[in-house]
Design a protein around this motif. Structure first.
Motif, short mmCIF file in Angstrom:
data_model
loop_
_atom_site.label_atom_id
_atom_site.label_comp_id
_atom_site.label_asym_id
_atom_site.label_seq_id
_atom_site.Cartn_x
_atom_site.Cartn_y
_atom_site.Cartn_z
N LEU A 107 36.04 68.14 28.16
CA LEU A 107 36.76 69.03 27.26
C LEU A 107 37.32 68.26 26.06
CD1 LEU A 107 37.85 71.86 26.66
CD2 LEU A 107 39.86 71.26 28.02
N VAL A 108 37.85 67.07 26.30
CA VAL A 108 38.36 66.25 25.20
C VAL A 108 37.23 65.88 24.24
CG1 VAL A 108 39.39 64.01 24.63
CG2 VAL A 108 40.34 65.37 26.47
N THR A 109 36.07 65.59 24.78
CA THR A 109 34.91 65.28 23.93
C THR A 109 34.53 66.49 23.08
OG1 THR A 109 34.11 63.72 25.59
CG2 THR A 109 32.52 64.47 23.95
N ARG A 110 34.55 67.67 23.68
CA ARG A 110 34.26 68.89 22.92
C ARG A 110 35.27 69.09 21.80
NH1 ARG A 110 34.18 73.43 27.10
NH2 ARG A 110 34.93 74.58 25.30
N VAL A 111 36.54 68.80 22.07
CA VAL A 111 37.57 68.95 21.06
C VAL A 111 37.34 67.96 19.92
CG1 VAL A 111 40.04 68.60 20.62
CG2 VAL A 111 39.31 69.91 22.60
N ILE A 112 37.03 66.73 20.26
CA ILE A 112 36.81 65.72 19.22
C ILE A 112 35.60 66.07 18.37
CG2 ILE A 112 36.15 63.30 18.86
CD1 ILE A 112 37.95 62.64 21.27
N GLU A 113 34.54 66.53 19.00
CA GLU A 113 33.33 66.88 18.25
C GLU A 113 33.53 68.12 17.37
OE1 GLU A 113 30.39 67.29 21.28
OE2 GLU A 113 30.07 65.13 21.45
N GLY A 114 34.37 69.05 17.80
CA GLY A 114 34.55 70.28 17.04
C GLY A 114 35.93 70.41 16.43
N VAL A 115 36.52 69.29 16.05
CA VAL A 115 37.89 69.31 15.56
C VAL A 115 38.03 70.14 14.28
CG1 VAL A 115 37.79 67.17 14.21
CG2 VAL A 115 39.94 67.88 15.24
N LYS A 116 37.01 70.14 13.42
CA LYS A 116 37.10 70.93 12.18
C LYS A 116 37.16 72.42 12.48
CE LYS A 116 34.90 67.70 9.02
NZ LYS A 116 33.78 67.48 8.10
N ALA A 117 36.30 72.87 13.39
CA ALA A 117 36.29 74.30 13.74
C ALA A 117 37.58 74.69 14.45
CB ALA A 117 35.09 74.61 14.62
N ILE A 118 38.10 73.80 15.29
CA ILE A 118 39.35 74.09 16.01
C ILE A 118 40.51 74.19 15.03
CG2 ILE A 118 41.00 73.12 17.66
CD1 ILE A 118 38.58 72.00 19.19
N LYS A 119 40.57 73.27 14.09
CA LYS A 119 41.64 73.31 13.09
C LYS A 119 41.50 74.55 12.21
CE LYS A 119 44.11 69.49 13.30
NZ LYS A 119 45.54 69.52 13.40
N PHE A 120 40.28 74.85 11.79
CA PHE A 120 40.04 75.98 10.91
C PHE A 120 40.42 77.30 11.58
CE2 PHE A 120 37.21 79.24 9.05
CZ PHE A 120 37.66 79.17 7.74
N SER A 121 40.13 77.41 12.89
CA SER A 121 40.41 78.65 13.61
C SER A 121 41.79 78.68 14.26
CB SER A 121 39.35 78.88 14.69
OG SER A 121 38.07 78.95 14.11
N ALA A 122 42.55 77.62 14.09
CA ALA A 122 43.91 77.51 14.65
C ALA A 122 43.90 77.66 16.18
CB ALA A 122 44.85 78.52 14.01
N TRP A 123 42.99 76.91 16.84
CA TRP A 123 42.88 76.94 18.30
C TRP A 123 43.52 75.72 18.95
CZ3 TRP A 123 36.93 78.08 18.21
CH2 TRP A 123 36.72 79.45 17.93
N GLU A 124 44.35 74.98 18.22
CA GLU A 124 44.91 73.74 18.76
C GLU A 124 45.70 73.99 20.04
OE1 GLU A 124 45.67 74.73 15.59
OE2 GLU A 124 45.02 73.17 14.22
N ASP A 125 46.56 75.00 20.02
CA ASP A 125 47.40 75.27 21.19
C ASP A 125 46.57 75.68 22.41
OD1 ASP A 125 49.69 74.69 19.79
OD2 ASP A 125 50.04 76.77 19.19
N ARG A 126 45.54 76.46 22.19
CA ARG A 126 44.69 76.91 23.29
C ARG A 126 43.99 75.71 23.95
NH1 ARG A 126 40.37 81.25 21.74
NH2 ARG A 126 42.25 82.11 20.83
N PHE A 127 43.44 74.81 23.12
CA PHE A 127 42.76 73.64 23.69
C PHE A 127 43.75 72.65 24.28
CE2 PHE A 127 39.05 75.14 21.41
CZ PHE A 127 38.03 74.77 22.25
N LEU A 128 44.92 72.53 23.67
CA LEU A 128 45.95 71.65 24.24
C LEU A 128 46.38 72.14 25.62
CD1 LEU A 128 47.81 69.22 23.88
CD2 LEU A 128 49.47 70.77 22.83
N ASP A 129 46.55 73.45 25.76
CA ASP A 129 46.90 74.01 27.07
C ASP A 129 45.80 73.77 28.10
OD1 ASP A 129 49.30 74.88 26.03
OD2 ASP A 129 48.60 76.96 25.70
N ALA A 130 44.54 73.93 27.68
CA ALA A 130 43.42 73.70 28.60
C ALA A 130 43.35 72.24 29.03
CB ALA A 130 42.11 74.14 27.95
N ILE A 131 43.56 71.33 28.09
CA ILE A 131 43.53 69.90 28.42
C ILE A 131 44.69 69.55 29.34
CG2 ILE A 131 43.80 67.58 27.46
CD1 ILE A 131 42.21 68.56 25.01
#
Length: 153
Positions: A107-131
């Motif tokens: 999951l951390v690897t997916r976040v690192i690879e898609g950090v631009k899309a995560i930032k653009f879509s404001a999904w930081e909290d969702r991925f932080l909770d999952a991690i």
């Protein structure tokens, strides 16, 4: 011993691809298999002696100490079985802890690879909770593994 060596050589030769057959010689093809078979054969040859010595030792303890000695031997056998069971449980807990770590790192690897899309879509909290959730599960598995490891010592 020769029959075992010939059988091993034949089985290994059937596995080698046709193009690689010229580069591999007989001794190189067998490698450590001959030494392993010889070691296993010497160990198997001593199995009968081990069983007879174990039976003789049991009889000597029964004759010299009596039934309390037999109770001690049976108690040792019971402790051995318990330690073996704890060892297998420890191995399973280690596998679960490694699987949890692998899941979290994936999951951390997916976040690192898609950090631009995560930032653009404001999904930081969702991925932080999952991690964080996966890390908590991993910590529970690691704690269980460590407790079983200490119990087996």
């Amino acid at each position: 011993f020769r029959a075992t060596t010939a059988t091993l050589l034949q089985q290994k030769a059937l596995v080698v691809s046709p193009g690689a057959a010229e580069a591999v010689s007989g001794p190189g093809l067998l490698g450590n298999d001959v030494a392993k078979c010889y070691e296993y054969l010497s160990w198997i040859g001593q199995m009968f002696m081990c069983f007879f010595n174990l039976g003789g030792g049991f009889c000597v303890v029964l004759y010299s100490i009596g039934y309390s000695g037999v109770f001690g031997i049976l108690l040792q056998g019971l402790i051995l079985l318990v330690v073996m069971r704890v060892g297998s449980m420890t191995k399973g807990a280690e596998g679960r802890a490694l699987a949890s770590a692998d899941e979290r790192l994936g999951l951390v690897t997916r976040v690192i690879e898609g950090v631009k899309a995560i930032k653009f879509s404001a999904w930081e909290d969702r991925f932080l909770d999952a991690i964080t959730e996966r890390r908590a599960k991993e910590c529970v598995d690691i704690t269980q593994y460590r407790r079983l490891q200490e119990l087996g010592k």
